[in-house]
Design a protein around this motif. Sequence first.
Motif, PDB file in Angstrom:
ATOM      1  N   ASP A  47       0.994  -1.089  -0.251  1.00  0.00           N
ATOM      2  CA  ASP A  47       0.158   0.103  -0.079  1.00  0.00           C
ATOM      3  C   ASP A  47       0.444   1.023   0.203  1.00  0.00           C
ATOM      4  N   ILE A  48       2.410   0.981   0.055  1.00  0.00           N
ATOM      5  CA  ILE A  48       3.360   2.153   0.360  1.00  0.00           C
ATOM      6  C   ILE A  48       3.544   2.825  -1.560  1.00  0.00           C
ATOM      7  N   SER A  49       3.486   3.804  -1.518  1.00  0.00           N
ATOM      8  CA  SER A  49       3.479   3.842  -2.529  1.00  0.00           C
ATOM      9  C   SER A  49       4.400   5.161  -2.763  1.00  0.00           C
ATOM     10  N   ALA A  50       4.874   5.166  -3.979  1.00  0.00           N
ATOM     11  CA  ALA A  50       6.593   5.951  -3.664  1.00  0.00           C
ATOM     12  C   ALA A  50       7.378   5.830  -5.634  1.00  0.00           C
ATOM     13  N   VAL A  51       8.081   7.375  -5.388  1.00  0.00           N
ATOM     14  CA  VAL A  51       8.124   7.932  -6.880  1.00  0.00           C
ATOM     15  C   VAL A  51       9.697   7.936  -6.477  1.00  0.00           C
ATOM     16  N   THR A  52      10.079   7.499  -8.532  1.00  0.00           N
ATOM     17  CA  THR A  52      11.875   7.683  -7.887  1.00  0.00           C
ATOM     18  C   THR A  52      11.921   8.817  -8.091  1.00  0.00           C
ATOM     19  N   VAL A  53      13.568   8.566  -7.310  1.00  0.00           N
ATOM     20  CA  VAL A  53      14.344  10.386  -7.604  1.00  0.00           C
ATOM     21  C   VAL A  53      16.024  10.007  -7.609  1.00  0.00           C
ATOM     22  N   ALA A  54      15.821  10.717  -8.425  1.00  0.00           N
ATOM     23  CA  ALA A  54      17.378  10.894  -8.729  1.00  0.00           C
ATOM     24  C   ALA A  54      18.354  12.170  -8.201  1.00  0.00           C
ATOM     25  N   VAL A  55      19.627  11.977  -7.177  1.00  0.00           N
ATOM     26  CA  VAL A  55      20.513  12.949  -6.873  1.00  0.00           C
ATOM     27  C   VAL A  55      21.184  12.983  -7.153  1.00  0.00           C
ATOM     28  N   VAL A  56      21.327  14.473  -8.348  1.00  0.00           N
ATOM     29  CA  VAL A  56      23.091  14.743  -8.770  1.00  0.00           C
ATOM     30  C   VAL A  56      23.722  16.327  -8.050  1.00  0.00           C
ATOM     31  N   SER A  57      24.663  16.007  -7.794  1.00  0.00           N
ATOM     32  CA  SER A  57      25.889  16.891  -6.746  1.00  0.00           C
ATOM     33  C   SER A  57      26.531  17.546  -7.835  1.00  0.00           C
ATOM     34  N   LEU A  58      26.506  18.505  -8.066  1.00  0.00           N
ATOM     35  CA  LEU A  58      27.090  19.472  -8.498  1.00  0.00           C
ATOM     36  C   LEU A  58      28.596  20.726  -7.909  1.00  0.00           C
ATOM     37  N   GLU A  59      29.685  20.987  -8.652  1.00  0.00           N
ATOM     38  CA  GLU A  59      30.442  21.725  -8.052  1.00  0.00           C
ATOM     39  C   GLU A  59      31.566  22.812  -9.078  1.00  0.00           C
ATOM     40  N   TYR A  60      31.335  23.932  -8.488  1.00  0.00           N
ATOM     41  CA  TYR A  60      31.729  24.474  -9.792  1.00  0.00           C
ATOM     42  C   TYR A  60      32.472  25.967  -8.934  1.00  0.00           C
ATOM     43  N   ASP A  61      33.293  26.444  -9.640  1.00  0.00           N
ATOM     44  CA  ASP A  61      34.496  27.137  -9.184  1.00  0.00           C
ATOM     45  C   ASP A  61      33.546  28.351  -9.564  1.00  0.00           C
ATOM     46  N   GLY A  62      34.352  29.103  -8.440  1.00  0.00           N
ATOM     47  CA  GLY A  62      33.866  30.702  -7.713  1.00  0.00           C
ATOM     48  C   GLY A  62      32.336  30.492  -7.926  1.00  0.00           C
ATOM     49  N   SER A  63      32.000  31.812  -7.792  1.00  0.00           N
ATOM     50  CA  SER A  63      30.209  32.275  -6.812  1.00  0.00           C
ATOM     51  C   SER A  63      29.660  32.192  -8.737  1.00  0.00           C
ATOM     52  N   ILE A  64      28.582  30.896  -8.275  1.00  0.00           N
ATOM     53  CA  ILE A  64      27.963  31.503 -10.004  1.00  0.00           C
ATOM     54  C   ILE A  64      26.057  31.741 -10.232  1.00  0.00           C
ATOM     55  N   LEU A  65      26.052  31.987  -8.672  1.00  0.00           N
ATOM     56  CA  LEU A  65      24.110  32.406  -8.400  1.00  0.00           C
ATOM     57  C   LEU A  65      23.697  33.432  -8.464  1.00  0.00           C
ATOM     58  N   PRO A  66      22.757  33.782  -9.186  1.00  0.00           N
ATOM     59  CA  PRO A  66      22.176  35.365  -9.092  1.00  0.00           C
ATOM     60  C   PRO A  66      21.593  35.548  -8.478  1.00  0.00           C
ATOM     61  N   VAL A  67      21.791  34.806  -6.908  1.00  0.00           N
ATOM     62  CA  VAL A  67      20.798  34.989  -5.884  1.00  0.00           C
ATOM     63  C   VAL A  67      21.235  34.210  -4.700  1.00  0.00           C
ATOM     64  N   THR A  68      20.820  34.952  -3.546  1.00  0.00           N
ATOM     65  CA  THR A  68      21.603  33.999  -1.890  1.00  0.00           C
ATOM     66  C   THR A  68      20.428  33.327  -1.163  1.00  0.00           C
ATOM     67  N   GLY A  69      20.460  32.172  -0.931  1.00  0.00           N
ATOM     68  CA  GLY A  69      19.031  31.356  -0.053  1.00  0.00           C
ATOM     69  C   GLY A  69      19.619  30.271  -0.187  1.00  0.00           C
ATOM     70  N   PHE A  70      18.119  29.031  -0.137  1.00  0.00           N
ATOM     71  CA  PHE A  70      18.564  27.816   0.815  1.00  0.00           C
ATOM     72  C   PHE A  70      18.459  27.329  -0.855  1.00  0.00           C
ATOM     73  N   GLY A  71      17.799  27.577  -1.994  1.00  0.00           N
ATOM     74  CA  GLY A  71      17.692  27.252  -3.286  1.00  0.00           C
ATOM     75  C   GLY A  71      15.833  27.167  -3.510  1.00  0.00           C
ATOM     76  N   HIS A  72      15.147  26.487  -4.211  1.00  0.00           N
ATOM     77  CA  HIS A  72      14.396  26.268  -5.366  1.00  0.00           C
ATOM     78  C   HIS A  72      14.039  24.998  -5.228  1.00  0.00           C
ATOM     79  N   LEU A  73      12.599  25.436  -5.142  1.00  0.00           N
ATOM     80  CA  LEU A  73      11.519  23.894  -5.998  1.00  0.00           C
ATOM     81  C   LEU A  73      11.007  24.743  -7.276  1.00  0.00           C
ATOM     82  N   VAL A  74      11.057  23.784  -8.223  1.00  0.00           N
ATOM     83  CA  VAL A  74      10.308  23.726  -9.643  1.00  0.00           C
ATOM     84  C   VAL A  74       9.158  23.460  -9.543  1.00  0.00           C
TER      85      VAL A  74
END
Length: 112
Positions: A47-74
């Motif tokens: 009876d437990i429903s589940a979805v498959t989620v992939a998690v990808v970790s990325l790293e870039y040199d320098g500070s490339i974020l246009p905003v400061t925050g925890f993150g965002h949901l889409v």
Amino acid sequence: MRPSRGGKVHVEDGVISVDHIISALPAKALSYILPPSCQSLIQQLQDISAVTVAVVSLEYDGSILPVTGFGHLVPSWEDPGLLGVVYDSVPFPQHNRPHGQTTRLTVYTHTF
């Protein structure tokens, strides 16, 4: 493996005493390998429903974020495959490399 009452598990070469059994299998997969004597648990697992989620970790040199925050949901109407992004380098600066600023992201995607 065949569980029984009283914390005993019957395995191929004998019986072992256990306090807990922990499985890393998805709930439905576990339900298919349990013996019929575990029917109540089998039904609960199925009876437990589940979805498959992939998690990808990325790293870039320098500070490339246009905003400061925890993150965002889409929103799903914008991109049904992308769930959200955590800007790891913002809430966890102590994990940055000592040689310079980096931008670390964790991206969560829904797999179909």
